[in-house]
Design an enzyme around this catalytic site. Structure first.
Site, mmCIF file in Angstrom:
data_model
loop_
_atom_site.group_PDB
_atom_site.id
_atom_site.type_symbol
_atom_site.label_atom_id
_atom_site.label_comp_id
_atom_site.label_asym_id
_atom_site.label_seq_id
_atom_site.Cartn_x
_atom_site.Cartn_y
_atom_site.Cartn_z
ATOM 1 N N TRP A 156 0.877 -1.175 0.000
ATOM 2 C CA TRP A 156 0.000 0.000 0.000
ATOM 3 C C TRP A 156 0.917 1.229 0.000
ATOM 4 O O TRP A 156 1.788 1.348 0.856
ATOM 5 C CB TRP A 156 -0.866 -0.034 1.252
ATOM 6 C CG TRP A 156 -1.825 1.098 1.384
ATOM 7 C CD1 TRP A 156 -2.677 1.572 0.428
ATOM 8 C CD2 TRP A 156 -2.045 1.899 2.554
ATOM 9 N NE1 TRP A 156 -3.425 2.604 0.938
ATOM 10 C CE2 TRP A 156 -3.053 2.826 2.230
ATOM 11 C CE3 TRP A 156 -1.493 1.919 3.834
ATOM 12 C CZ2 TRP A 156 -3.525 3.775 3.146
ATOM 13 C CZ3 TRP A 156 -1.958 2.848 4.741
ATOM 14 C CH2 TRP A 156 -2.964 3.771 4.398
ATOM 15 N N ASP A 238 -0.320 -4.906 9.769
ATOM 16 C CA ASP A 238 -1.336 -3.984 9.267
ATOM 17 C C ASP A 238 -2.553 -4.836 8.904
ATOM 18 O O ASP A 238 -2.519 -5.621 7.960
ATOM 19 C CB ASP A 238 -0.791 -3.251 8.028
ATOM 20 C CG ASP A 238 -1.800 -2.250 7.465
ATOM 21 O OD1 ASP A 238 -2.945 -2.224 7.948
ATOM 22 O OD2 ASP A 238 -1.429 -1.501 6.534
ATOM 23 N N LYS A 274 -13.012 -1.004 6.089
ATOM 24 C CA LYS A 274 -13.570 -1.936 5.094
ATOM 25 C C LYS A 274 -14.557 -2.899 5.732
ATOM 26 O O LYS A 274 -15.652 -3.090 5.222
ATOM 27 C CB LYS A 274 -12.474 -2.748 4.409
ATOM 28 C CG LYS A 274 -11.163 -2.044 4.246
ATOM 29 C CD LYS A 274 -11.098 -1.202 3.017
ATOM 30 C CE LYS A 274 -9.856 -0.343 3.084
ATOM 31 N NZ LYS A 274 -9.406 0.177 1.846
HETATM 32 N N1 KET Z 1 -3.535 -0.536 5.332
HETATM 33 C C1 KET Z 1 -3.777 -1.043 4.120
HETATM 34 C C2 KET Z 1 -3.031 -2.242 3.685
HETATM 35 C C3 KET Z 1 -4.724 -0.417 3.290
HETATM 36 O O1 KET Z 1 -4.950 -0.959 2.101
HETATM 37 C C4 KET Z 1 -5.407 0.725 3.720
HETATM 38 C C5 KET Z 1 -6.339 1.419 2.825
HETATM 39 C C6 KET Z 1 -5.121 1.191 5.011
HETATM 40 C C7 KET Z 1 -4.182 0.552 5.778
HETATM 41 C C8 KET Z 1 -5.757 2.402 5.616
HETATM 42 O O2 KET Z 1 -7.098 2.423 5.679
HETATM 43 P P1 KET Z 1 -7.862 3.414 6.673
HETATM 44 O O3 KET Z 1 -8.934 3.974 5.867
HETATM 45 O O4 KET Z 1 -6.907 4.429 7.192
HETATM 46 O O5 KET Z 1 -8.347 2.516 7.765
HETATM 47 N N2 KET Z 1 -6.389 1.225 1.580
HETATM 48 C C9 KET Z 1 -7.326 1.757 0.588
HETATM 49 C C10 KET Z 1 -7.757 3.168 0.782
HETATM 50 C C11 KET Z 1 -6.650 4.169 0.839
HETATM 51 O O6 KET Z 1 -5.739 4.165 0.019
HETATM 52 O O7 KET Z 1 -6.705 5.004 1.772
HETATM 53 C C12 KET Z 1 -6.775 1.508 -0.810
HETATM 54 O O8 KET Z 1 -5.673 0.945 -0.958
HETATM 55 O O9 KET Z 1 -7.454 1.849 -1.790
#
Ligand code: KET
Length: 428
Positions: A156, A238, A274
């Site tokens: 990510w 993570d 998610k």
């Molecule tokens: N870790 C991973 C691996 C991840 O894919 C995301 C979000 C997050 C943490 C953070 O999510 P949060 O919303 O802070 O709980 N991924 C998706 C959204 C983004 O980029 O913010 C994505 O990869 O599309």
């Protein structure tokens, strides 16, 4: 000097005119590159085509292509709104205590010895990102080992910014092999073996983003042996997709539980974005699991000291929703069904896309579409192919060829299959 920089004097301005000079004190500020994931959403919004499809950001959409608020979330919200005893006071620095306990139980299992033995500190933070950021800064300030975090070379994208911003040096380990479209297991082990003893290693708990490639359970066991026994690395998990990979909360927490239950020290960043669809509510939990309850107490005070000057204390409502759902047997059971429904719809999109490419006899092998795990297909499409699909088919995805399967539906699968087919023929 030419251009807008010309009016900026590098010499200190005379005191009397400080701040009132002819040019902006910010004229030197450069345009930042667009975020690789948010940038896709921006391009999608600007695309005037009525058939445009956003397969960029990892956000669940229904079969109708709409964002989904889970039924259990609606019910929890109604309960919370009806409760007139609720107020808008500040939360404690580390958030709602009950939320922290329920979150730790969710990821570690309610029978986890570390919880019973009070060897765990859990703080409510601003979703997964906030947990990683706070955890990173805590490590940068207090970890006794090397302040270096090993991140998968393909990961990510935000990981590469979060940890250096928190004060950790970020290095990479090999993870994905484009030739096999699978795990570069040998490369990963070699790189972790070459890391300085005691370094931190970031591991995706399940449904690795963006590749959808996870180690097998046998590989996890060997990784654990290397991390714990050979190198004394500190694992930082993570966990952004618990329940989204397989549809089972327990199965998706398997790797984390293996590490925590061996008694070694571990950090975990949990996101409810998610699995509860609470994206914009920014709800997450950071857990630091250590060997000794006294150490845990002191860590708690220092985690608070990271949070307090950063954003003081977390927001209330999203965490209250999580508490309501996790703390009520009926709602919890209902949540698991809805979560499985989302995971199953994503898996069915994988099969539909795979079948559609087979039906078109699209050149190449596409087994990885059904073999990869979680929200994304790491398609192997090139930057040029992605660009072509955007201009010709109005399909928007990240330039690394990642497809958010949750953004697809039965209506858009043929459009995507046509686009992939044409792109593959165009840039053979
Ligand atoms: N870790 C991973 C691996 C991840 O894919 C995301 C979000 C997050 C943490 C953070 O999510 P949060 O919303 O802070 O709980 N991924 C998706 C959204 C983004 O980029 O913010 C994505 O990869 O599309």
């Amino acid at each position: 000097m030419e251009g807008p920089m010309a009016s900026i004097s590098l010499a200190p301005a005379p005191a009397a005119t400080a701040g009132c000079g002819s040019g902006s004190r910010f004229a030197h500020v450069q345009q930042a590159p667009e975020d690789p994931i948010y940038g896709v959403t921006n391009a999608f919004l600007k695309d005037p085509s009525p058939v445009k499809v956003n397969l960029g950001v990892g956000a669940y959409r229904t079969e109708e292509g709409k964002p989904l608020v889970l039924n259990v979330v609606r019910k929890a919200e109604e309960q919370l709104l009806a409760d007139k005893s609720r107020n808008k006071e500040y939360l404690p620095i580390s958030g709602i205590t009950h939320f922290s306990r329920l979150s730790a139980q969710l990821i570690l299992g309610s029978d986890c010895p570390a919880i019973a033995e009070k060897r765990i500190v859990t703080a409510q933070c601003l979703s997964g990102t906030g947990c990683l950021r706070v955890g990173g800064e805590f490590l940068a300030k207090h970890y006794s080992g090397p302040k270096i975090i090993y991140i998968p070379a393909t990961t990510w994208t935000n990981h590469f910014r979060i940890f250096p911003n928190a004060g950790m040096e970020a290095r990479t380990y090999r993870y994905y092999d484009p030739k096999t479209k699978g795990l570069d297991y040998e490369g990963m082990m070699e790189d972790l073996r070459a890391a300085p003893s005691g370094a931190v290693v970031l591991l995706h708990a399940c449904a690795h983003n963006p590749t959808g490639v996870d180690p097998t359970r046998e590989q996890w066991a060997e990784i654990q042996h290397l991390v714990r026994d050979e190198k004394q690395l500190l694992p930082f998990f993570d966990s952004a997709y618990q329940g989204f990979a397989s549809g089972s909360l327990d199965a998706d927490a398997w790797a984390v539980r293996q590490f925590v239950n061996d008694g070694g020290e571990t950090l975990v960043a949990q996101s409810y974005a998610k699995n509860m669809g609470l994206y914009g509510e920014r709800v997450g939990a950071l857990s630091v699991i250590v060997k000794d309850p006294d150490v845990a107490l002191r860590i708690e005070s220092q985690v608070n000291l990271v949070i307090r000057p950063m954003y003081s204390s977390p927001p209330t409502f999203g965490a209250a929703i999580v508490c309501t759902i996790l703390g009520n047997k009926a709602l919890y059971e209902e949540w698991k069904v809805e979560l499985k429904g989302m995971a199953d719809r994503i898996i069915s999109m994988r099969h539909q896309l795979f079948d559609a490419l087979k039906a078109r006899a699209t050149p190449g092998t596409w087994d990885h579409i059904v073999n990869q795990i979680g929200m994304f297909t790491y398609s192997g499409l090139s930057k040029e192919q992605v660009e072509y699909m955007k201009t010709e088919y109005h399909i928007h995805m990240t330039s690394d060829g990642r497809i958010s399967m949750a953004g697809l539906n039965t209506r858009t699968v043929p459009q995507l299959a046509d686009a992939i087919h044409a792109a593959v023929l165009q840039f053979a």
